[in-house]
Design an enzyme around this catalytic site. Sequence first.
Site: not given
Length: 240
Positions: A140-141, A172
């Site tokens: 993910c991030h 996002e």
Amino acid sequence: MSPLPKRALLAITSYHGPFYPNGDPTGLYYTEALHPYTVLTEAGFQVDLASETGEYGIDPHSVNESAISDADALVYNDKKSEFNQQLALIKKASDLDPTAYGLFFASAGHGTLFDYPKASGLISIAESVWARGGIVSAVCHAPAILPHIKDQKTGKSIINGRNVTGFTDKGEVELNLMDKIKELGLVPIAQGATQAGATYKEPEGAFDVYTVVDGRLVTGANPPSAHATAVKAVEAFDKL
């Protein structure tokens, strides 16, 4: 069988401050650590949890009813669950011996955009794992850390010339967070990966289960991919 220790470092973001437009904090996306922890321990790994500062906070958006399954909610709400007990014992990265680990898995949450790029303790562990032939994985991030993990042989990021994924710009925008990310001067995952010389791959849908394996580098795109990313990381380790 790999000559490396069957021990994994599960990285956690230390950032737990304001982020969301309504003023809510971000931090650890709970299941992006819970699911990999479960996969790794069931595969026989010893797992240590660590953040850059030895502290953490959970992103409240990751544990609301719309974001968490009933089964995961039971774990979250049980202070005596194995994972919660390990989370309570979280370590400071710089206090650990990097050579103790054969696999580095970076969990996520938007908090990682704040602290992972400068998380020298976590980065040094990942660089040691990579230099010794181990597995580096992020979901993910968490790929926000990857451009800053250097290959000791080349001096370049370990993702230079490799394929990676991570949370999409489209995601996002769907979450109405891209403007906030830009306002705060944070680097979206696709931008960071491309600037480090990687080829960024993304799923058709921002929340589709999607993983990318490029040798000893294993990445996943979003929260639903955390389990699959950890499974792929274990498979990669078993092939060493």
